[in-house]
Every structure is written in structure tokens, then in C-alpha cells.
Design an enzyme around this catalytic site. Structure first.
Site, PDB file in Angstrom:
ATOM      1  N   CYS A  50      -1.922   9.530   2.396  1.00 18.84           N
ATOM      2  CA  CYS A  50      -1.447   8.927   1.134  1.00 18.84           C
ATOM      3  C   CYS A  50      -2.344   9.326  -0.032  1.00 18.84           C
ATOM      4  CB  CYS A  50      -1.413   7.410   1.268  1.00 18.84           C
ATOM      5  SG  CYS A  50      -3.000   6.713   1.745  1.00 18.84           S
ATOM      6  N   GLU A 107       0.890  -1.178   0.000  1.00 15.19           N
ATOM      7  CA  GLU A 107       0.000   0.000   0.000  1.00 15.19           C
ATOM      8  C   GLU A 107       0.915   1.212   0.000  1.00 15.19           C
ATOM      9  OE1 GLU A 107      -3.312   0.001  -0.040  1.00 15.19           O
ATOM     10  OE2 GLU A 107      -3.756  -2.114   0.303  1.00 15.19           O
TER      11      GLU A 107
HETATM   12  P1  NAD Z   1       8.138   4.835   5.102  1.00 12.65           P
HETATM   13  O1  NAD Z   1       8.192   4.054   3.848  1.00 12.65           O
HETATM   14  O2  NAD Z   1       9.284   5.723   5.422  1.00 12.65           O
HETATM   15  O3  NAD Z   1       7.954   3.914   6.378  1.00 12.65           O
HETATM   16  C1  NAD Z   1       6.924   2.949   6.503  1.00 12.65           C
HETATM   17  C2  NAD Z   1       7.368   1.818   7.399  1.00 12.65           C
HETATM   18  O4  NAD Z   1       8.488   1.202   6.802  1.00 12.65           O
HETATM   19  C3  NAD Z   1       7.807   2.226   8.803  1.00 12.65           C
HETATM   20  O5  NAD Z   1       7.244   1.359   9.746  1.00 12.65           O
HETATM   21  C4  NAD Z   1       9.306   2.036   8.798  1.00 12.65           C
HETATM   22  O6  NAD Z   1       9.779   1.597  10.042  1.00 12.65           O
HETATM   23  C5  NAD Z   1       9.470   0.951   7.788  1.00 12.65           C
HETATM   24  N1  NAD Z   1      10.794   0.920   7.134  1.00 12.65           N
HETATM   25  C6  NAD Z   1      11.702   1.893   7.040  1.00 12.65           C
HETATM   26  N2  NAD Z   1      12.797   1.446   6.378  1.00 12.65           N
HETATM   27  C7  NAD Z   1      12.569   0.158   6.055  1.00 12.65           C
HETATM   28  C8  NAD Z   1      13.307  -0.854   5.365  1.00 12.65           C
HETATM   29  N3  NAD Z   1      14.524  -0.623   4.874  1.00 12.65           N
HETATM   30  N4  NAD Z   1      12.742  -2.071   5.222  1.00 12.65           N
HETATM   31  C9  NAD Z   1      11.523  -2.317   5.703  1.00 12.65           C
HETATM   32  N5  NAD Z   1      10.769  -1.401   6.346  1.00 12.65           N
HETATM   33  C10 NAD Z   1      11.290  -0.182   6.532  1.00 12.65           C
HETATM   34  O7  NAD Z   1       6.775   5.661   5.016  1.00 12.65           O
HETATM   35  P2  NAD Z   1       6.267   6.760   6.003  1.00 12.65           P
HETATM   36  O8  NAD Z   1       7.108   7.998   5.841  1.00 12.65           O
HETATM   37  O9  NAD Z   1       6.084   6.209   7.347  1.00 12.65           O
HETATM   38  O10 NAD Z   1       4.794   7.044   5.395  1.00 12.65           O
HETATM   39  C11 NAD Z   1       4.585   7.906   4.337  1.00 12.65           C
HETATM   40  C12 NAD Z   1       4.418   7.163   3.033  1.00 12.65           C
HETATM   41  O11 NAD Z   1       3.457   6.143   3.190  1.00 12.65           O
HETATM   42  C13 NAD Z   1       3.870   8.045   1.911  1.00 12.65           C
HETATM   43  O12 NAD Z   1       4.528   7.731   0.719  1.00 12.65           O
HETATM   44  C14 NAD Z   1       2.418   7.661   1.837  1.00 12.65           C
HETATM   45  O13 NAD Z   1       1.810   7.897   0.596  1.00 12.65           O
HETATM   46  C15 NAD Z   1       2.480   6.223   2.155  1.00 12.65           C
HETATM   47  N6  NAD Z   1       1.192   5.767   2.673  1.00 12.65           N
HETATM   48  C16 NAD Z   1       0.452   4.898   1.925  1.00 12.65           C
HETATM   49  C17 NAD Z   1      -0.798   4.501   2.390  1.00 12.65           C
HETATM   50  C18 NAD Z   1      -1.653   3.535   1.626  1.00 12.65           C
HETATM   51  O14 NAD Z   1      -2.560   2.969   2.246  1.00 12.65           O
HETATM   52  N7  NAD Z   1      -1.422   3.311   0.352  1.00 12.65           N
HETATM   53  C19 NAD Z   1      -1.256   4.962   3.617  1.00 12.65           C
HETATM   54  C20 NAD Z   1      -0.462   5.824   4.340  1.00 12.65           C
HETATM   55  C21 NAD Z   1       0.766   6.213   3.873  1.00 12.65           C
END
Ligand code: NAD
Length: 476
Positions: A256, A222
Site C-alpha cells: 500500500c 486503512e
Molecule cells: P480489496 O479492497 O479488494 O479487498 C480487501 C478486503 O475487502 C478483502 O478481505 C475482501 O474480501 C474484502 N471485500 C471485498 N469486497 C467487499 C465488500 N463489498 N464489502 C466488504 N468487504 C469486501 O483490497 P485488496 O485488493 O485485497 O488489497 C489491495 C488494496 O489494499 C490496495 O488499494 C492497497 O493500497 C490497500 N492496502 C492498504 C493498506 C494500509 O494499511 N493502508 C495495506 C495493504 C493494502
């Protein structure tokens, strides 16, 4: 020392996974009542601790309205749990399938059973920390799975509280939480789960999928992206402006599905901008001391958005700050920023290259709606697409010529709150979906069960060697 810690966490997570998988296998087949009980406990956790969770989210953001958190993170998630309870009986019934003629007449049988996969890993982001952990959890449970959750390191208070509460409401073999840094998240995504749901950025999504591929773990991704708003000439501009402003200002644009940029007919540009401005003025007379308006989650995120605006200004954009109370944001450390509208944007600007995820709204103009369609198609597939207008022909033209995860017509974001509709991206905005029956199937294994007839089908179909015996006998 750090390496030792990392190894300890890996071992801890591997043991938790083993505990859950062993319990899952030993308990099969589990009655639906047990799945229901888990969903009810998740709902009770949210009801009993809604205040504490809202306070934790506000502390994590710097400020976040409890009223908004109740709608987006608590009630919305509980409603989805209720929706799962209401529908899981129907979802979990197997399907009878058609067989090639004449196998059904010969009493062969074909069915598909939707069976739990096992242990599902849930990796969630910070922007709706409760909704995006417990939302997937409801449907992961509905499908009969166990779950391990890794919440975001950016919402530390909420993640810690989630961990404590899950320990109170669930046995570790049903659900467990692992808090920690991106390194912990990376190790978590390398675990041999039976399925993984990741919600977050497209960049991290690629890393998660790479890690999952090593164990052939199926993933639901997502992700995010730039969700466009296309304002048709037939749109009610006042209404559209109000809805776009609400979608862009809620959670300070950190959604998002927030409308990322607007595309408007050239001669209607100022009408569209004016209606967004006046809607912001009436919903948020002030911003700094206004609890309804959220802060940006971190200094880094705040600085990124400021540099995005500076970059647009340097490259020739017209920058319009919508600051209804005339407040001095530079004198505040509240990490709040007013909505900033950017006109005359070009593709080389940061604001047109990356997902904004904050209160910045670029505006592009078009003469013919096909220019807007072409622009969407030249860029990555968005998570959401929004069309405003009453011209049904144009609406269909826009929908049938573009690709996006989902669509809301004459508003923004709303399709995600429809529990019965699948929610997910396509291409760089994600893969797979949850919500609706699609989510139940996503977290289930569709197992084909064929029961053979008494008739020797292999012989009748000529599959039994020695091949061609009959033909040879005829020829002799
Ligand atoms: P992010 O990708 O930075 O982090 C998301 C999660 O990934 C966190 O729990 C983090 O700990 C983990 N993470 C970080 N590095 C990682 C790695 N190397 N391997 C595995 N996991 C890792 O995203 P964010 O800044 O927390 O959220 C914002 C983003 O999320 C935006 O791009 C937004 O559009 C997206 N988003 C999507 C939805 C959806 O339902 N499609 C909903 C909310 C947010």
C-alpha cells in the site's frame, strides 16, 4: 441455493458475534493479564507456524520469498505484539483531567478511562495477509477487545491456515476467522460490531463504511492511493535510487505504501532513472527464476498492469523495461513482471489515475519544487509521501504544504515499521490509525467519569429553577 448459503454464513457470523459479545460483557472487568495472554498466544501461533505460514503465502502468490515473508509478515508482526506487551500498562492507565475553577478545590474529580469497545471486526487484504490480520489483532487485544477476522479470498491457503490456527490457539469467544468470497466479506462488514478495521482499497473502503453506517459502527479505514516520491535537487541520487528500487520491487510493488510515482528535477531525470535501474540490476540480477522476487497475486492483477503499460505507451509514454537478465517474460506463466519505468507520462494515462500496486514506476519532471507540491495537492491525499534531499528548508516546505497519511524522509515506506508512530491515511487514503498509543485509543472507548463535589454546584451556578428568583426578589 446460493441465497441459502449466504444466509447460513450470515447466521453463523451473527452467532459468533453474539457469543463473543456475551462473553465480553460477562467477563468485565478483565485483568490486563488476560489481554497479555491473548497477545502472547497470537505471538506463539506466529512463531510455531512460521514455516507453514510462509509456505502458504508463497503458494498463494505463485512465488514469494520465505525470507521476505519472515520479515514483513512474521517477525514484524511479532515485534508489534511485543511492543504492545511493553506499553499496554501505560496506555491503559486513565488520565486525570482539569476541571473548571473552582471544582477541583471543591473536591470534584474528572478522569478519562480507556475501556475496551467489545467485539472488533478485522477485514484484511491479500498483500501482507498475516501482518494485516494479526497486526491489528495485537492492538485490538491490547485494548481488551475480542476479534472476528475476515481474511482475503485471494490468499486462500493462508486464510484457511489462519482459520485452523486461530481455532487451535483461541476459544471462539476470543477470536474467530471467517473465510470466503467478497459476498461473505460484504455480509461481515454489515455485522453490528463495536468497531471495524478495514485494510484494502479505497473503493471497497467506501462500501465498508456504508455498511458500517447502517449500524453506526465506528471504522478505521486503512486504504491505499498514489504515494509520491519527490526527489529534491539536493538528494543523493544513488542512494535514493537504491531505496526507491527496493521499495518498489519488494513484494513486486504490491504494498500500500510502495512509491507509486517519482517527481524529479527536469535536468536530473536521467540520473534518477539511471540510479533506480542500476539498483535493480545489483539487487535482482535475474527475476524469473529468482525466489527473492515475488509474483503478482493473480492473473487479473497481472493483466491490469500489462494493460496499464500498453495504455501509457499508446498515449505517448516512453517505456523502459528494467530486465537485468534479459529474460523472456512472455514465455513464462510465473506471473512475474520486470520493473517498467514510464517517462513523459500525462494525467490521462491509467498509470497516473489509479494506484499502481505493482512494478511500474511513472516519472514526472518539475522545474520548481512547487510544481511537484501543486501536483500532490491537486490529487487525492496519499497514504505516504517521500522526500529525498539534504535541503532542510525545502524538506519543510514540501512537508508543510502537502497532506498525506505519513511521511518518510530520505527513504520510502519505513514510517509504517515504526511501532510507536501512528499508521493511517487521511481523506481518500483512510481514516483513523493504529500502531502507537493512537492505535490503543482507536480501539478503546474514552469514557469520561466526573465525580461531583458535595457542594450544590447546580445551585451556585444558577442552574436550579425557578430561574431569576434572586433578581426578582431584589427588584421587589
Ligand atoms: P480489496 O479492497 O479488494 O479487498 C480487501 C478486503 O475487502 C478483502 O478481505 C475482501 O474480501 C474484502 N471485500 C471485498 N469486497 C467487499 C465488500 N463489498 N464489502 C466488504 N468487504 C469486501 O483490497 P485488496 O485488493 O485485497 O488489497 C489491495 C488494496 O489494499 C490496495 O488499494 C492497497 O493500497 C490497500 N492496502 C492498504 C493498506 C494500509 O494499511 N493502508 C495495506 C495493504 C493494502
Amino acid at each position: 441455493m446460493a441465497a441459502t448459503n449466504r444466509t447460513d454464513r450470515n447466521d453463523e457470523m451473527m452467532s459468533a458475534l453474539k457469543l463473543q459479545r456475551d462473553a465480553f460483557i460477562a467477563a468485565r472487568p478483565e485483568p490486563l493479564a488476560l489481554r497479555r495472554d491473548r497477545i502472547k498466544r497470537a505471538m506463539a501461533l506466529l512463531t510455531d507456524h512460521s514455516d507453514a505460514l510462509c509456505k502458504a503465502m508463497s503458494a498463494d502468490f505463485g512465488n514469494r520469498s520465505a525470507h521476505q515473508s519472515m520479515i514483513t509478515d512474521i517477525e514484524g508482526t511479532k515485534n508489534f505484539g511485543k511492543y504492545c506487551l511493553d506499553n499496554m500498562d501505560a496506555w491503559s492507565k486513565g488520565d486525570k483531567r482539569k476541571l473548571q475553577f473552582p471544582l477541583s478545590l471543591l473536591r470534584a474529580k474528572g478522569e478519562v478511562r480507556y475501556e475496551p469497545k467489545g467485539v472488533v471486526g478485522i477485514l484484511s487484504p491479500w498483500n501482507f495477509p498475516v501482518n494485516l490480520s494479526f497486526g491489528p489483532l495485537m492492538q485490538v487485544f491490547a485494548a481488551g477487545n475480542r476479534a472476528m477476522i475476515k481474511p482475503s479470498e485471494f490468499t486462500e491457503a493462508t486464510s484457511e491456515l489462519t482459520d485452523q490456527l486461530v481455532k487451535q490457539y483461541f476459544a471462539p469467544e476470543e477470536c474467530s476467522v471467517f473465510t470466503g468470497s467478497p459476498e461473505v466479506a460484504a455480509a461481515f462488514s454489515s455485522l453490528p460490531f463495536d468497531h471495524m478495521v478495514f485494510t484494502g482499497s479505497t473503493e471497497t473502503g467506501k462500501k465498508v463504511m456504508e455498511a458500517a453506517a447502517k449500524n453506526l459502527v465506528p471504522v478505521t479505514l486503512e486504504l491505499g492511493g498514489k504515494s509520491p516520491v519527490i526527489l529534491g535537487r539536493s538528494a543523493d541520487f544513488d542512494k535514493a535510487g537504491e531505496r526507491i528500487a527496493l521499495g518498489k520491487m519488494m513484494n513486486a510493488g504490491q504494498i500500500c505504501l510502495a512509491p507509486d510515482y517519482m517527481m524529479v528535477p527536469e535536468d536530473k531525470e536521467m540520473d534518477a532513472i539511471g540510479s533506480v535501474q542500476s539498483a535493480v540490476h545489483s539487487m535482482y540480477p535475474t527475476l524469473l527464476e529468482n525466489d527473492d522476487y515475488a509474483s503478482l497475486v493473480s492473473d487479473r492483477h497481472h493483466d491490469r498492469l500489462q494493460s496499464m503499460i500498453a495504455d501509457a505507451r499508446d498515449k505517448g509514454a516512453d517505456v523502459i523495461e528494467v530486465n537485468p537478465g534479459g529474460e523472456d517474460f512472455s514465455a513464462s506463466n510465473a506471473r512475474k513482471m520486470p520493473l517498467t519505468i514510464l517517462r513523459n507520462v500525462t494525467d490521462d494515462m491509467q498509470a497516473m489515475q489509479e494506484e499502481i500496486f505493482g512494478p511500474v514506476l511513472p516519472v514526472k519532471t518539475y522545474r520548481d519544487v512547487n510544481e511537484a507540491i501543486d501536483y500532490v495537492n491537486e490529487n487525492d491525499n496519499p497514504l505516504g509521501l517521500y522526500y529525498f534531499g539534504t535541503d532542510k528548508g525545502e524538506q519543510e516546505h514540501v512537508l508543510s504544504r502537502t497532506i498525506s497519511g505519513g511521511v518518510t524522509v530520505n527513504d520510502v515506506i519505513f514510517h509504517v515499521s515504526m511501532d510507536d508512530m501512528p499508521f493511517g491515511g487521511v481523506g481518500s487514503s483512510g481514516m483513523g490509525a493504529y500502531h502507537g498509543v493512537e492505535g490503543f485509543r482507536e480501539f478503546s472507548h474514552a469514557r469520561a467519569v466526573y465525580t461531583q463535589t458535595k457542594v450544590d454546584v447546580a445551585k451556585v451556578a444558577g442552574m436550579k429553577p425557578p430561574y431569576g428568583k434572586k433578581d426578582k426578589a431584589k427588584a421587589a
